[in-house]
Scaffold this motif. Sequence first.
Motif, short mmCIF file in Angstrom:
data_model
loop_
_atom_site.label_atom_id
_atom_site.label_comp_id
_atom_site.label_asym_id
_atom_site.label_seq_id
_atom_site.Cartn_x
_atom_site.Cartn_y
_atom_site.Cartn_z
N LYS A 29 0.85 -1.18 0.00
CA LYS A 29 0.00 0.00 0.00
C LYS A 29 0.89 1.23 0.00
CE LYS A 29 -4.05 1.80 2.29
NZ LYS A 29 -4.88 1.75 3.50
N CYS A 30 0.68 2.08 -0.97
CA CYS A 30 1.50 3.30 -1.06
C CYS A 30 1.07 4.28 0.03
CB CYS A 30 1.35 3.93 -2.44
SG CYS A 30 2.02 5.60 -2.51
N PRO A 31 2.00 4.74 0.85
CA PRO A 31 1.64 5.70 1.91
C PRO A 31 1.24 7.07 1.33
CG PRO A 31 3.87 4.82 2.23
CD PRO A 31 3.43 4.43 0.86
N GLY A 32 1.60 7.30 0.07
CA GLY A 32 1.28 8.59 -0.55
C GLY A 32 -0.16 8.65 -1.04
N CYS A 33 -0.53 7.69 -1.90
CA CYS A 33 -1.86 7.75 -2.52
C CYS A 33 -2.77 6.62 -2.03
CB CYS A 33 -1.73 7.71 -4.03
SG CYS A 33 -1.00 6.19 -4.66
N GLU A 34 -2.27 5.75 -1.17
CA GLU A 34 -3.03 4.65 -0.58
C GLU A 34 -3.51 3.61 -1.60
OE1 GLU A 34 -5.79 5.98 2.43
OE2 GLU A 34 -3.96 6.40 3.56
N VAL A 48 9.49 3.44 -6.04
CA VAL A 48 8.79 4.73 -6.15
C VAL A 48 7.41 4.39 -6.69
CG1 VAL A 48 8.74 6.97 -7.32
CG2 VAL A 48 10.93 5.98 -6.62
N CYS A 49 6.36 4.93 -6.06
CA CYS A 49 5.00 4.59 -6.47
C CYS A 49 4.75 5.01 -7.93
CB CYS A 49 3.99 5.26 -5.55
SG CYS A 49 2.30 5.10 -6.11
N PRO A 50 4.35 4.06 -8.80
CA PRO A 50 4.12 4.42 -10.20
C PRO A 50 2.92 5.37 -10.36
CG PRO A 50 4.09 2.03 -9.89
CD PRO A 50 4.08 2.65 -8.53
N GLN A 51 2.02 5.36 -9.35
CA GLN A 51 0.83 6.22 -9.45
C GLN A 51 1.13 7.67 -9.07
OE1 GLN A 51 -0.83 2.99 -10.26
NE2 GLN A 51 -1.17 2.66 -8.22
N CYS A 52 1.72 7.86 -7.88
CA CYS A 52 1.85 9.23 -7.37
C CYS A 52 3.30 9.69 -7.22
CB CYS A 52 1.13 9.36 -6.03
SG CYS A 52 1.97 8.49 -4.70
N GLY A 53 4.27 8.79 -7.46
CA GLY A 53 5.68 9.19 -7.36
C GLY A 53 6.21 9.25 -5.94
ZN LIG Z 1 1.30 6.34 -4.51
#
Ligand SMILES: [Zn+2]
Length: 310
Positions: A29-34, A48-53
């Motif tokens: 689970k990405c802590p940035g965009c969940e 690095v999250c591909p969705q939100c970086g």
């Molecule tokens: Zn993310």
Amino acid sequence: MNWISEWALPKIKTLFGAPREVPENLWHKCPGCEQMVFHRDLERNLHVCPQCGHHMRIGARQRLDYTLDEGWQRIELPKAPADPLRFRDQRRYGDRLREAQAKAGQEDAVVVAHGTIEGNRAVAAAFEFSFMGGSMGAGVGEALVTAARLAVLQDAPLVVFTASGGARMQEGAVSLMQMPRTVIATRMVKEAGLPFIVVLADPTTGGVTASFAMLGDIQIAEPGALIGFAGARVIEQTVREKLPEGFQRAEYLLEHGILDMVVKRGEMRPTLARLIGLLRQAERQPEPARTPPPLALAAPAEPESAGPLG
Ligand SMILES: [Zn+2]
């Protein structure tokens, strides 16, 4: 270990169809965009999250893998005094330390290596945040001194990747002494005319920020990294003011002149290679003469090729 545990037991387990080991964390689970990110996509994208970086925290060896060229070598570090104060809170510090060592497969919170970055020789030290919060005790101090000495010995730049909660409380004054000690270590590198580059990763706080981590010739941070001395809540309560948006984050610090660059993980290797190349090139150029040649002032010579008006 004997032949039963090594050979017979695994055979029996296979025969009786014991459940095969399935990696537990296939999704993160990405802590940035969940959003949920598949582990392979995450690895391919250097965590690095591909969705939100969002730049996720990574381990020391992983960081060295991402930054140094293949074939880098880890340096054996001298043993530091473990538990100098025989400290104990709810548990003995010695026990906590041994547990962290077994879990991380390393002696303390810093890994030192040497190798190349796109062909440029470099000595690198990387903090392991999962090792007691990357806290700085005698072991970490020893690691940084070793890295600095090695850089001088190899005539190579020193790159340090920080991720730390600060001083290691369980070592009391000994941990505080690592602040001047690491500053002296980096001074050795500077006195040898070698570049010292700091890459601040999330989070870099406390005694690490207050010592060598802010003394780089070039200060780089990863996007979104938390960098500061005291925590935001403590500051807010002390100054009784609402802190600005993005306070203590890499981008805010860049805007306010604390950092030189904020560099994405995927661009870290070429950026470091470029910087080292530039700094070393400047270093190789001959020093300009300190006093102007007296002749030029004493007798202005006739211009060799006079213009049309003389
Ligand atoms: Zn993310």
